[in-house]
Write an enzyme that holds these catalytic residues in place. Structure first.
Site, PDB file in Angstrom:
ATOM      1  N   CYS A  57      -4.008   5.969   9.458  1.00  0.00           N
ATOM      2  CA  CYS A  57      -4.268   7.354   9.882  1.00  0.00           C
ATOM      3  C   CYS A  57      -5.729   7.426  10.333  1.00  0.00           C
ATOM      4  O   CYS A  57      -6.454   8.352   9.978  1.00  0.00           O
ATOM      5  CB  CYS A  57      -3.921   8.363   8.803  1.00  0.00           C
ATOM      6  SG  CYS A  57      -4.755   8.109   7.244  1.00  0.00           S
ATOM      7  N   GLY A  94       3.957   7.247  -1.929  1.00  0.00           N
ATOM      8  CA  GLY A  94       5.390   6.993  -1.756  1.00  0.00           C
ATOM      9  C   GLY A  94       6.060   7.755  -0.631  1.00  0.00           C
ATOM     10  O   GLY A  94       7.288   7.740  -0.538  1.00  0.00           O
ATOM     11  N   GLY A  95       5.273   8.393   0.223  1.00  0.00           N
ATOM     12  CA  GLY A  95       5.866   9.141   1.339  1.00  0.00           C
ATOM     13  C   GLY A  95       6.729   8.236   2.217  1.00  0.00           C
ATOM     14  O   GLY A  95       7.869   8.573   2.555  1.00  0.00           O
ATOM     15  N   ALA A 149       1.550   3.940  -2.456  1.00  0.00           N
ATOM     16  CA  ALA A 149       1.411   5.259  -3.091  1.00  0.00           C
ATOM     17  C   ALA A 149       0.806   6.277  -2.117  1.00  0.00           C
ATOM     18  O   ALA A 149       0.002   5.896  -1.276  1.00  0.00           O
ATOM     19  CB  ALA A 149       0.514   5.152  -4.320  1.00  0.00           C
ATOM     20  N   ASP A 166       0.842   0.168   5.494  1.00  0.00           N
ATOM     21  CA  ASP A 166       0.189   1.460   5.753  1.00  0.00           C
ATOM     22  C   ASP A 166      -1.206   1.308   5.155  1.00  0.00           C
ATOM     23  O   ASP A 166      -1.439   1.646   3.992  1.00  0.00           O
ATOM     24  CB  ASP A 166       1.003   2.561   5.058  1.00  0.00           C
ATOM     25  CG  ASP A 166       0.501   3.951   5.391  1.00  0.00           C
ATOM     26  OD1 ASP A 166      -0.311   4.077   6.323  1.00  0.00           O
ATOM     27  OD2 ASP A 166       0.909   4.908   4.719  1.00  0.00           O
ATOM     28  N   ASP A 184      -3.056  -5.810  -6.711  1.00  0.00           N
ATOM     29  CA  ASP A 184      -3.820  -5.947  -5.475  1.00  0.00           C
ATOM     30  C   ASP A 184      -3.011  -6.889  -4.567  1.00  0.00           C
ATOM     31  O   ASP A 184      -2.592  -7.967  -5.013  1.00  0.00           O
ATOM     32  CB  ASP A 184      -5.183  -6.565  -5.809  1.00  0.00           C
ATOM     33  CG  ASP A 184      -6.102  -6.597  -4.603  1.00  0.00           C
ATOM     34  OD1 ASP A 184      -5.606  -6.836  -3.482  1.00  0.00           O
ATOM     35  OD2 ASP A 184      -7.308  -6.399  -4.784  1.00  0.00           O
ATOM     36  N   CYS A 232       0.842  -1.203   0.000  1.00  0.00           N
ATOM     37  CA  CYS A 232       0.000   0.000   0.000  1.00  0.00           C
ATOM     38  C   CYS A 232       0.879   1.255   0.000  1.00  0.00           C
ATOM     39  O   CYS A 232       0.904   2.012   0.958  1.00  0.00           O
ATOM     40  CB  CYS A 232      -0.906   0.029   1.222  1.00  0.00           C
ATOM     41  SG  CYS A 232      -2.024  -1.344   1.301  1.00  0.00           S
TER      42      CYS A 232
HETATM   43  C1  LIG Z   1      -2.773   5.036   3.293  1.00  0.00           C
HETATM   44  S1  LIG Z   1      -2.460   4.968   1.601  1.00  0.00           S
HETATM   45  C2  LIG Z   1      -0.726   4.730   1.552  1.00  0.00           C
HETATM   46  C3  LIG Z   1       0.114   5.961   1.749  1.00  0.00           C
HETATM   47  C4  LIG Z   1       1.596   5.688   1.528  1.00  0.00           C
HETATM   48  N1  LIG Z   1       2.069   4.603   2.342  1.00  0.00           N
HETATM   49  C5  LIG Z   1       2.464   6.905   1.790  1.00  0.00           C
HETATM   50  O1  LIG Z   1       3.024   7.026   2.864  1.00  0.00           O
HETATM   51  O2  LIG Z   1       2.576   7.751   0.893  1.00  0.00           O
HETATM   52  C6  LIG Z   1      -3.058   3.373   1.192  1.00  0.00           C
HETATM   53  C7  LIG Z   1      -2.791   2.955  -0.258  1.00  0.00           C
HETATM   54  O3  LIG Z   1      -3.154   1.588  -0.388  1.00  0.00           O
HETATM   55  C8  LIG Z   1      -3.668   1.345  -1.686  1.00  0.00           C
HETATM   56  N2  LIG Z   1      -4.446   0.095  -1.608  1.00  0.00           N
HETATM   57  C9  LIG Z   1      -5.683  -0.095  -1.114  1.00  0.00           C
HETATM   58  N3  LIG Z   1      -6.056  -1.369  -1.194  1.00  0.00           N
HETATM   59  C10 LIG Z   1      -5.007  -2.037  -1.740  1.00  0.00           C
HETATM   60  C11 LIG Z   1      -4.802  -3.394  -2.098  1.00  0.00           C
HETATM   61  N4  LIG Z   1      -5.741  -4.322  -1.885  1.00  0.00           N
HETATM   62  N5  LIG Z   1      -3.629  -3.738  -2.650  1.00  0.00           N
HETATM   63  C12 LIG Z   1      -2.674  -2.793  -2.879  1.00  0.00           C
HETATM   64  N6  LIG Z   1      -2.833  -1.474  -2.585  1.00  0.00           N
HETATM   65  C13 LIG Z   1      -3.985  -1.117  -2.029  1.00  0.00           C
HETATM   66  C14 LIG Z   1      -4.480   2.602  -1.936  1.00  0.00           C
HETATM   67  O4  LIG Z   1      -4.699   2.782  -3.321  1.00  0.00           O
HETATM   68  C15 LIG Z   1      -3.599   3.680  -1.323  1.00  0.00           C
HETATM   69  O5  LIG Z   1      -2.739   4.234  -2.269  1.00  0.00           O
END
Ligand SMILES: C[S@@+](CC[C@H](N)C(=O)[O-])C[C@H]1O[C@@H](n2cnc3c(N)ncnc32)[C@H](O)[C@@H]1O
Length: 432
Positions: A374, A256-257, A254, A321, A302, A252
């Site tokens: 969060c 990318g932080g 993006a 995350d 996914d 999870c």
């Molecule tokens: C809280 S954000 C992540 C923020 C990121 N870690 C950062 O610090 O920039 C959660 C991310 O998980 C992705 N996501 C949600 N369900 C997912 C899945 N089943 N598999 C992969 N990515 C998923 C979302 O699209 C979203 O970009």
């Protein structure tokens, strides 16, 4: 195009299409071309969402008849007008005339007299609404009932201060890329550029800006010397306890932080694999890494589709995350108050457990998984970790030794506003 018209269109788009406000702003061509008016439009949009429930209540009191669904744009125009009258220092006559003039632009010229009458009545009778607003927590703090009830159940002592904190303007934090220079060196560069800031506690790379600043003004931003990242988000990576030669997974990932923070923190890890399901967000993740000059193995997939991305080599470290209700970041994203529903939280909650269960198989024995959200709802955080540990006998909770946050017994929670941070939750899970 006028600022009020653009703000009204964006508010309408967010509510009708259930789009995040940041997304709607990023993709609105008129906003992108608004030049000096951008700040005003942004302030109106963010403020309107921060106070939407209160403004909607006041509008209902002012109207003899509800606005028909097909005319909902008119409702958004009046709410945007009421926001400016109630919360901004714009001369009332200017707000009224701008709002009335916008009727023509939204092809509702027939409603000019109505809009004029409603806004003028609000100006005359402002004080009349205050007792009802002040006596109701939902109206006073502009939160829906279900959010208040959930917070009251989870945080009986703190829920009121959380509601207040949700309505504050958030500070802007930076994270210095220590591969390029120290935090002290960057502060000197900031000073030379006339930008005031100070070092943060808790994160060794953090800087708190005296006031929010356009990233383009930050020295070396485009060259990857610094990133914008909330202080609470900066605390996740240290918990991973990264060592040279480890294989790391940022699930999870993006935009990318945290992936970039991992790579900046321990340059000698063997590899970082990042996964993101949403292709558009994965693109933003790649842009982040390119800007910072960093490299990761990127998989657009996914997580639950494990055969698609996992080569059966377990990881030493995993950061999950997780997607969450984002109730800890309402002060940054006030549209969450309007968009999020209890049904969403239920669905997100079962996804969180699924993701954790899937990822657990990919962790090496003695490996560490850090679960972060969060959110400030217990069911997404400590309750979920308790259930997971009870079900998985090879999982133990590693205590978090840190000055920040509240120990829940199943991870640490920062509540919104505590030490000037967003609401975040962290749990470290070790595989035995
Ligand atoms: C809280 S954000 C992540 C923020 C990121 N870690 C950062 O610090 O920039 C959660 C991310 O998980 C992705 N996501 C949600 N369900 C997912 C899945 N089943 N598999 C992969 N990515 C998923 C979302 O699209 C979203 O970009």
């Amino acid at each position: 195009m006028s600022s009020r018209l653009i703000a009204t269109q964006i508010v309408e788009q967010v509510i009708e299409s259930k789009l995040p406000l940041t997304y709607a702003l990023r993709h609105n061509e008129s906003f992108k071309q608004a030049g000096n008016d951008k700040a005003l439009i942004q302030e109106i949009c963010y403020g309107t969402f921060r106070w939407y429930a209160q403004l909607e209540y006041i509008l209902d009191q002012l109207l003899d008849k509800r606005i028909k669904k097909k005319d909902s744009r008119l409702k958004y125009l009046m709410i945007v007008g009421l926001y400016q009258l109630r919360f901004m220092r714009i001369p009332p006559h200017a707000v009224v005339s701008e709002t009335v003039n916008t009727c023509k632009k939204i092809k509702m010229e027939w409603a000019k007299n109505l809009v004029n009458a409603i806004l003028r009545r609000y100006i005359r009778e402002t004080e009349l609404f205050n007792p009802a607003v002040d006596n109701d927590d939902g109206l006073r703090t502009s939160h829906s009932k279900w959010i208040i009830e959930q917070l009251r159940r989870d945080w009986p002592k703190e829920w009121k201060s959380i509601l207040e904190a949700n309505n504050q303007h958030p500070p802007m934090y930076l994270r210095v890329n220590e591969l390029r220079q120290s935090r002290e060196q960057y502060l000197i560069k900031m000073k030379q550029a006339g930008i005031a800031g100070q070092i943060t506690p808790y994160s060794k790379q953090g800087i708190l800006l005296e006031k929010p600043t356009d990233v383009e003004q930050l020295p070396g931003f485009n060259k990857g010397e610094v990133s914008v990242q909330e202080l609470a988000a900066q605390l996740s990576v240290e918990l991973l306890d990264l060592k040279p030669e480890q294989t790391v997974l940022d699930a999870c990932a993006a935009p990318g932080g945290k992936s970039s923070h991992i790579l900046e923190s321990q340059a000698k890890i063997k590899s970082l694999t990042v996964i993101e399901k949403d292709p558009n967000r994965a693109k933003r993740l790649s842009e982040t890494l390119i800007r910072l000059g960093l490299h990761a193995i990127t998989k657009v997939s996914d997580i639950n589709d494990i055969d698609h991305w996992w080569n059966k080599e377990p990881f030493d470290r995993i950061l999950l995350d997780a997607p969450c209700s984002a109730t800890g970041v309402i002060r940054r994203h006030p549209d969450i108050k309007i968009l999020r529903t209890p049904e969403d939280v239920k669905a997100i909650n079962s996804l969180q457990m699924q993701l954790l269960t899937t990822l657990w198989q990919t962790l090496k024995p003695k490996g560490l998984l850090v679960y972060v959200t969060c959110s400030i709802f217990k069911k997404e955080n400590s309750d979920l970790i308790k259930i997971f540990i009870d079900k998985n006998t090879d999982c133990v909770l590693k205590p978090i030794e840190a000055e920040w946050g509240k120990d829940t017994g199943y991870g640490k929670q920062i509540l919104t506003g505590q030490n000037n941070m967003d609401g975040f939750f962290y749990a470290c899970l070790e595989k035995i």
